[in-house]
Scaffold this active site. Structure first.
Site, short mmCIF file in Angstrom:
data_model
loop_
_atom_site.label_atom_id
_atom_site.label_comp_id
_atom_site.label_asym_id
_atom_site.label_seq_id
_atom_site.Cartn_x
_atom_site.Cartn_y
_atom_site.Cartn_z
N ASP A 195 -16.56 8.47 -3.01
CA ASP A 195 -15.39 8.18 -2.19
C ASP A 195 -15.00 9.47 -1.50
OD1 ASP A 195 -13.18 6.91 -1.09
OD2 ASP A 195 -11.95 7.07 -2.90
N ASN A 229 -8.02 7.23 -7.62
CA ASN A 229 -7.56 5.87 -7.88
C ASN A 229 -8.69 4.84 -7.88
OD1 ASN A 229 -8.02 6.18 -5.13
ND2 ASN A 229 -6.00 5.47 -4.48
N ARG A 237 0.88 -1.17 0.00
CA ARG A 237 0.00 0.00 0.00
C ARG A 237 0.92 1.22 0.00
NH1 ARG A 237 -5.46 0.73 1.52
NH2 ARG A 237 -5.96 2.73 2.52
N GLN A 263 -10.19 -2.96 -3.91
CA GLN A 263 -11.46 -2.35 -3.53
C GLN A 263 -12.53 -2.63 -4.58
OE1 GLN A 263 -12.56 -0.55 -0.71
NE2 GLN A 263 -14.48 -0.96 -1.78
N HIS A 270 -6.76 1.22 -7.16
CA HIS A 270 -7.13 0.48 -5.94
C HIS A 270 -7.91 -0.77 -6.37
CE1 HIS A 270 -7.72 -0.46 -1.90
NE2 HIS A 270 -8.43 0.56 -1.46
N CYS A 272 -16.28 3.16 -0.41
CA CYS A 272 -15.20 2.27 0.05
C CYS A 272 -14.81 2.53 1.51
CB CYS A 272 -14.00 2.37 -0.87
SG CYS A 272 -13.15 3.96 -0.83
#
Length: 354
Positions: A263, A199, A141, A171, A168, A303
């Protein structure tokens, strides 16, 4: 290649428990599919075909059904270890990886910036070589996606993107798994993204069309998705016969959509831009007024972590909100990735409809 239960247990004495496990692995005819992902990296969903994406989602459904609902023990990661490099804090990515890998019998090793400094005290290439000699996979990460590419050049084990500035992928696999569970399929759905061109959006853009989903994106001026990724998405839409809309109007994006997604507006590392971003995103909060423009069977995804300015409580805690099912599915889709990249096991249950 199919998972061979007898080979798996050949080095261990077959105790009563092991015999039960052997019977479980051999229970019923294993599923057949030509997809083979063992040894691959997962940096972006752009590098995965429609069949491969469906396979990962199928694997997640298989593991969830067998482990959670049937109570089976599948030690597919027994004897394996996972290096977890986290430059950024995390709740769901860390928990899904640690609990999921351990549930499969493996050993996750969590490394923070206090334990390992990518490219500072030791070069990325040296780090990749060391980790390759001691572990079976690397989950990283990171801030810079380019760091992942450097690691893959030297690593001899799979490298998995746990989040970068560009993508990502873990996710979005969880998001798709959640939608498949809820709608019974993905093809034909319309996703409306209302928020930052970040992302998470990039990972949707590089994969949705492959699974037959349309995409409607609303971002403020100056916060659009990466132009290179937009061009890739347009090509995917042409190839798969899906539609892409880019707009600055949240209600236009929401029109007729099955799935409303947003998000954070302020990602880690963007704290200094908070005042500017909050002003730019005025009018982008998802509310029931937004939902009125969507399809009658609309659902909501986020998310997490969520802030009230992104989506109000009425939507976030509504029956249409799938956010906590989505969060749990981070574990099952991560487990599916690890099993697919590190073993020869194939899903034993019937393939879901996509």
């Amino acid at each position: 290649m199919l998972f061979n239960a007898r080979s798996f247990f050949s080095t261990a004495k077959l105790t009563g428990t092991s015999k039960q496990l052997l019977q479980q692995f051999g229970n019923g005819p294993p599923a057949q599919m030509s997809v083979q992902l063992k040894g691959r990296d997962l940096l972006t969903l752009q590098n995965y075909t429609a069949d491969e994406l469906e396979y990962l989602l199928w694997m997640a459904s298989d593991l969830k059904q067998r482990i959670k609902h049937k109570g089976e023990y599948l030690p597919l990661m027994q004897g394996k270890s996972l290096a977890m490099i986290f430059e950024k804090r995390s709740t769901r990515t860390r928990l899904s990886a640690e609990t999921g890998f351990a549930l499969l019998g493996g050993h996750p090793s969590f490394l923070t910036t206090q334990d390992i400094h990518l490219g500072t005290n030791e070069s990325l290439t040296d780090t990749a070589r060391v980790l390759s000699s001691m572990t079976n996979a690397i989950l990283a990460r990171v801030y810079k996606h380019s760091d992942l590419h450097l690691m893959t050049k030297e690593a001899t084990i799979p490298v998995i993107n746990g989040l970068s500035d560009l993508f990502h992928p873990l996710q979005i696999l969880a998001d798709y798994h959640t939608l498949q569970e809820h709608y019974g399929g993905l093809s034909g759905l319309t996703i409306a993204w209302i928020g930052d061109g970040n992302n998470v959006l990039h990972s949707i853009m590089t994969s949705a069309a492959k699974l037959g989903m349309h995409l409607r994106v609303a971002t403020p001026k100056g916060f659009e998705p990466d132009l290179r990724i937009t061009e890739i998405t347009e090509q995917h839409c042409k190839e798969h016969g899906t539609k892409l809309l880019l707009t600055t109007d949240p209600l236009e994006a929401a029109e007729g959509a099955n799935v409303l997604v947003t998000d954070t507006w302020i990602s880690m590392g963007q704290e200094d831009e908070k005042k500017e971003r909050l002003k730019a995103f005025e009018g982008y909060q998802i509310t029931m007024q937004t939902a009125k423009a969507a399809a009658s069977n609309w659902t909501f995804l986020h998310c997490l972590p969520r802030k009230p300015e992104e989506v109000n409580d009425e939507v976030f805690y509504s029956p249409q909100s799938l956010v906590f099912q989505e969060a749990e599915n981070r574990k099952w889709t991560f487990m599916a990735v690890m099993v697919s990249l590190l073993t020869d096991y194939s899903p034993q249950l019937q393939k879901p409809t996509f």
